[in-house]
Design an enzyme around this catalytic site. Structure first.
Site, PDB file in Angstrom:
ATOM      1  N   ASP A  65       0.606   8.303 -13.510  1.00  0.00           N
ATOM      2  CA  ASP A  65      -0.772   8.721 -13.213  1.00  0.00           C
ATOM      3  C   ASP A  65      -1.408   9.435 -14.409  1.00  0.00           C
ATOM      4  O   ASP A  65      -1.903  10.560 -14.283  1.00  0.00           O
ATOM      5  CB  ASP A  65      -0.817   9.630 -11.981  1.00  0.00           C
ATOM      6  CG  ASP A  65       0.007   9.102 -10.828  1.00  0.00           C
ATOM      7  OD1 ASP A  65      -0.053   7.891 -10.577  1.00  0.00           O
ATOM      8  OD2 ASP A  65       0.714   9.902 -10.180  1.00  0.00           O
ATOM      9  N   GLU A 252      -6.951   4.952  -4.253  1.00  0.00           N
ATOM     10  CA  GLU A 252      -6.750   6.284  -4.811  1.00  0.00           C
ATOM     11  C   GLU A 252      -6.942   6.264  -6.322  1.00  0.00           C
ATOM     12  O   GLU A 252      -7.359   5.261  -6.905  1.00  0.00           O
ATOM     13  CB  GLU A 252      -5.347   6.788  -4.477  1.00  0.00           C
ATOM     14  CG  GLU A 252      -4.237   5.909  -5.030  1.00  0.00           C
ATOM     15  CD  GLU A 252      -2.865   6.346  -4.559  1.00  0.00           C
ATOM     16  OE1 GLU A 252      -2.772   7.146  -3.622  1.00  0.00           O
ATOM     17  OE2 GLU A 252      -1.872   5.875  -5.143  1.00  0.00           O
TER      18      GLU A 252
END
Length: 511
Positions: A65, A252
């Site tokens: 991420d 997301e």
């Protein structure tokens, strides 16, 4: 009806398996690969016509991420599990931190400093952060923690004088998952419509206003305006404005990039699940305003895109048609004369992005897994281009500069573009299937032959368009020269996209 009742019961109880953002698999040790090559002529796949000796090397790192920021003449990425790395060239990474433990230099005594965060989220690790430098010259880390099997999360701020820390906690600013209790907007928390307070991205708009976009699964993606003096949310906003998702849609990792070239704000998100069988794929929508509405190529307001509560939990079918899909799982087969592991990605996603004003280049930074390699993941950086329709398209191969000096645009003529390609259609599916490349040819006569048929046209300034038989939507994109490590050479590539949000990639292999 029974499915709907079960869904509501799971949402109320918080028994929602998020399988999101937290990383997974062992962090790979730094690995270096290098090749010393000569690029000359155009006999093999439209190679660079500049004869020069290049040493191309990569030092790999795993940061899940990754959120990118430039400081000290380097690029830094910060990711889940308090991992961070830096690079001077977007190719060679040095890990500077990893693991939520007492030895991590980013947040000393992290268990003590973030005790309230960990207690609320009922976890001992951290998820995807974002770091930004505000007007006071300090670096603000927006950290977050989540229970993982429910959207019980806490999002806070830690501040440092230096990019590499140490960061000092300033407290929690948002919470979620307060079952049966009033949430930040004053209503009882409802996981189908309220956000999971994770995955922040903080950015300035063109007027200098400060924003934070965040959220995951649960009620979707939201945006809040922040006070640029202290980085805190301005009062009276609750959770902010809803931009995308809901009913536990698998969406997301939101990130916003403004392009001076197109004058659009682009909202990137990842659809699907992060693991090797989760089908992560990056998508983008755009707006003239930082807080939306964000639309896809068909004009769909992404705020309306969410799962159907009457369908099974984590319904992908309702969201798959929407957003411009940049790419998904794929693998390029080895062409004649190529060697090494065939290039390809699995569940690439949770990206950040940036625009280099000096070189006028757009870049995409993300983590990815690989075909037949399980949960091992590494950082990758690809260049992006803005097509004639104002949409970003992603170069099919990882970034390597064409020269070690100042970046200059390299023209790809129609003659150089004509030839045989490894071709991938990324379609709109959310699937763990790894799409294999096929062989197509862009003929000098303007015809596309091979695995797909149609026509193509060079439209000047490296712009290219493809029209495939059976489709009324033209694909528009960009020709460029990218480093093909299987061929040890730069080669012509194309990346095109249509209004339906389908992207096609091509890597030239021969005449």
């Amino acid at each position: 009806m029974q499915t709907s009742i079960l869904f509501k019961a799971l949402a109320v109880a918080g028994a929602v398996s998020l399988a999101a953002c937290g990383g997974g698999g062992d962090e790979p040790a730094g690995a270096t690969t290098a090749a010393s090559v000569t690029t000359s002529g155009t006999k093999s796949g439209g190679l660079s016509t500049t004869a020069q000796r290049l040493s191309v090397g990569f030092t790999e790192a795993g940061v899940h991420d990754p959120s990118v920021i430039r400081a000290n003449n380097q690029y830094y990425v910060f990711g889940s599990h308090l991992a961070a790395a830096k690079t001077p060239d977007l190719m060679n990474w040095t890990k500077i931190a990893d693991g939520v433990n007492a030895a991590n230099p980013l947040i000393p005594n992290v268990a003590g400093q973030l005790a309230e965060t960990f207690a609320w989220a009922q976890t001992s690790t951290l998820w995807a952060p974002d770091v930004i430098r505000l007007d006071d010259g300090k670096y603000y880390m927006y950290y977050n923690a989540c229970k993982g099997d429910s959207p019980r999360s806490a999002l806070g701020i830690a501040v440092a004088d230096h990019i590499e820390g140490p960061y000092v906690d300033k407290g929690i600013i948002l919470k979620s998952g307060m079952w049966g209790q009033a949430s930040h907007d004053g209503t009882i928390y409802d996981a189908t419509k309220h956000p999971n307070t994770v995955d922040p991205n903080v950015f300035r708009d063109q007027k200098g206003k400060l924003w934070m976009i965040y959220g995951s699964y649960s009620g979707g993606i939201f945006i809040l305006q922040l006070d640029p003096a202290n980085g805190m949310p301005l009062p009276g906003q609750g959770y902010g404005k809803h931009l995308l998702g809901g009913n536990h849609s698998r969406i997301e990792g939101a990130y916003v990039l403004y392009s001076p070239q197109s004058k659009y704000y682009y909202m990137f998100t990842s659809f699907g699940g992060l693991d090797s069988f989760g089908a992560y794929n990056m998508r983008v929508a755009r707006s003239r305003n930082p807080d939306g509405p964000y639309l896809d190529g068909k004009g769909t307001d992404m705020a309306t895109v969410k799962s159907d509560p009457s369908k099974p939990l984590f319904d992908d079918a309702s969201i798959a048609p929407h957003g411009q899909k940049l790419f998904g799982n794929h693998q390029f087969a080895l062409a004649s004369g190529e060697t090494g592991t065939p290039l390809g990605y699995v569940s690439a996603g949770h990206n950040s992005a940036f625009y280099d004003a000096a070189t006028k280049q757009h870049f995409l930074v993300f983590h990815t897994r690989f075909p037949n390699m399980g949960e091992m993941h590494e950082l990758r950086v690809h260049q992006m281009f803005i097509n004639e329709d104002g949409w970003p398209v992603v170069a099919p191969l990882r970034y390597v500069p064409l020269s070690k000096g100042k970046e200059v645009p390299v023209s790809v003529s129609a003659t150089a573009a004509a030839g045989t390609y490894k071709f991938v259609n990324h379609n709109k599916e959310i699937t763990a299937h790894v799409v294999p490349s096929q062989v197509v040819r862009l003929g000098k006569d303007g015809k596309v032959t091979g695995a797909v048929k149609g026509t193509w046209a060079h439209r000047g300034e490296n712009n290219v368009a493809l029209t495939l038989d059976g489709s009324t939507r033209q694909y528009r994109g960009v020709l460029s020269r990218q480093w093909n490590s299987n061929a040890n050479a730069f080669t012509v590539t194309f990346s095109v996209q249509n209004a339906e949000g389908v992207s096609l990639w091509g890597v030239r292999t021969g005449n």
